[in-house]
Design a protein around this motif. Structure first.
Motif, mmCIF file in Angstrom:
data_model
loop_
_atom_site.group_PDB
_atom_site.id
_atom_site.type_symbol
_atom_site.label_atom_id
_atom_site.label_comp_id
_atom_site.label_asym_id
_atom_site.label_seq_id
_atom_site.Cartn_x
_atom_site.Cartn_y
_atom_site.Cartn_z
ATOM 1 N N SER A 2 -62.094 -13.713 -12.013
ATOM 2 C CA SER A 2 -60.802 -13.913 -11.368
ATOM 3 C C SER A 2 -61.013 -14.273 -9.907
ATOM 4 C CB SER A 2 -59.962 -12.628 -11.470
ATOM 5 O OG SER A 2 -58.717 -12.808 -10.870
ATOM 6 N N GLN A 3 -60.632 -15.534 -9.543
ATOM 7 C CA GLN A 3 -60.932 -16.059 -8.216
ATOM 8 C C GLN A 3 -59.846 -15.750 -7.176
ATOM 9 O OE1 GLN A 3 -63.866 -17.479 -7.528
ATOM 10 N NE2 GLN A 3 -64.504 -17.234 -9.656
ATOM 11 N N GLN A 4 -58.624 -15.454 -7.621
ATOM 12 C CA GLN A 4 -57.514 -15.385 -6.672
ATOM 13 C C GLN A 4 -57.656 -14.272 -5.641
ATOM 14 O OE1 GLN A 4 -54.831 -13.863 -10.180
ATOM 15 N NE2 GLN A 4 -53.637 -13.708 -8.304
ATOM 16 N N GLY A 6 -60.741 -13.228 -4.497
ATOM 17 C CA GLY A 6 -61.995 -13.334 -3.775
ATOM 18 C C GLY A 6 -62.887 -12.144 -4.072
ATOM 19 N N ASP A 39 -64.447 -10.072 -8.874
ATOM 20 C CA ASP A 39 -65.719 -9.921 -8.173
ATOM 21 C C ASP A 39 -65.585 -8.694 -7.270
ATOM 22 O OD1 ASP A 39 -68.111 -10.173 -6.851
ATOM 23 O OD2 ASP A 39 -67.512 -11.918 -5.657
#
Length: 302
Positions: A2-4, A6, A39
């Motif tokens: 999940s990138q949103q 960071g 992350d």
């Protein structure tokens, strides 16, 4: 992944008297964040936290620290200075909610229902204070959570002993009338009030052991209040939450007095997230899984 969000730093553990609970909360939240593909780096907060934080290159912080040092505005202020977004309430709301004495003074000032109290000191007139508060009292450190340092007193000697015990944790110690209950807790998530929970403990009061380890404590959710009474409780808790300036998520604790009226106890700005914790229980009653609850809390930091 999940990138949103960071890179998310999960702060847990810490050095307060609530470390044990924070470790359990952090482990549960860590699993949920991993399940979401976030992350995440789990950081057991020690005295060198502020020196080590920049090295993790974080984009956002999930605070799972309970008690002084994590829930009282000091960490929030440091994260503001580092320009790191974080979950939950800001500096002022965190500090005020942690300080039960000043929080109660504010509620009294704006007309929200909370019991009378006495600020106890070494030279207090134990007999007079006990009589003024109804003969049976609950004594607590003004800036601790998880019922740490709390005890009941029904004689001047017990009151003095309770003060001596509580003052080990915090210089400010307060006594309040012992209420008959029942006790309720109401979780708030992004402005939404979740179903109330009624707590029934076999202990003398809902203490640390009953909160986190006892399987004898019963929780009723929904709490079996009438629709109008539930609405009254939810409205009061949202007023209390907003009056302190809280944001994101939290939990308001309430007891019922001898006249059947709700009396505010305190606001928790970083409630427990353990297997026995109440916010996940209320979220489940509202149709949210633990992972969904964690994601909503995390999203609130953005």
């Amino acid at each position: 992944m999940s990138q949103q969000y960071g890179r998310v730093g999960l702060l847990y553990g810490g050095t307060s008297s609530e470390r044990e609970v924070s470790l359990m909360s952090g482990q549960a939240i860590h699993r949920a964040l991993l399940n979401m593909g976030v992350d995440v780096v789990a950081i057991d907060a020690d005295d060198n936290l502020l020196q080590s934080l920049p090295g993790h290159q974080l984009d956002l912080v999930f605070i799972a620290l309970h008690g002084p040092g994590g829930e009282d505005g000091t960490l929030q202020g440091a994260l503001e200075y580092l320009k790191l977004p974080y979950t939950g309430s800001g500096v002022l709301a965190s500090a005020l909610a942690m300080d039960k004495l000043r929080c109660k003074q504010m509620w009294q000032g704006i007309g929200l229902p909370t019991t009378d109290f006495a600020l106890l000191e070494a030279d207090s007139d134990w007999s007079a204070e006990l009589q003024r508060l109804g003969g049976q009292v609950m004594v607590k450190p003004a800036a601790e959570g998880s019922s740490i340092g709390m005890s009941c007193a029904a004689t001047p000697e017990q009151l003095q002993a309770a003060w001596a015990d509580a003052s080990q944790y915090n210089t400010a110690v307060i006594a309040e009338p012992l209420l008959p209950g029942p006790e309720y807790t109401v979780a708030i998530l992004d402005g939404q009030v979740l179903p109330s929970i009624r707590i029934e403990s076999n202990a003398e009061f809902y203490d640390y052991q009953a909160k986190y380890f006892s399987d004898q404590t019963q929780y009723l959710c929904p709490s079996e209040l009438s629709e109008s009474r539930e609405q009254e409780l939810q409205t009061l808790c949202l007023q209390a939450f907003d009056s302190v300036g809280c944001r994101g998520w939290g939990r308001v604790d309430v007891m019922v007095d001898h006249q059947g009226q709700f009396q505010l106890l305190e606001v928790n700005t970083v409630p427990g997230m353990t297997s026995h914790s109440l916010v996940p229980m209320a979220a489940k009653a509202a149709g949210l899984s633990f992972d969904q609850l964690v994601e909503k809390i995390l999203a609130g930091a953005l």
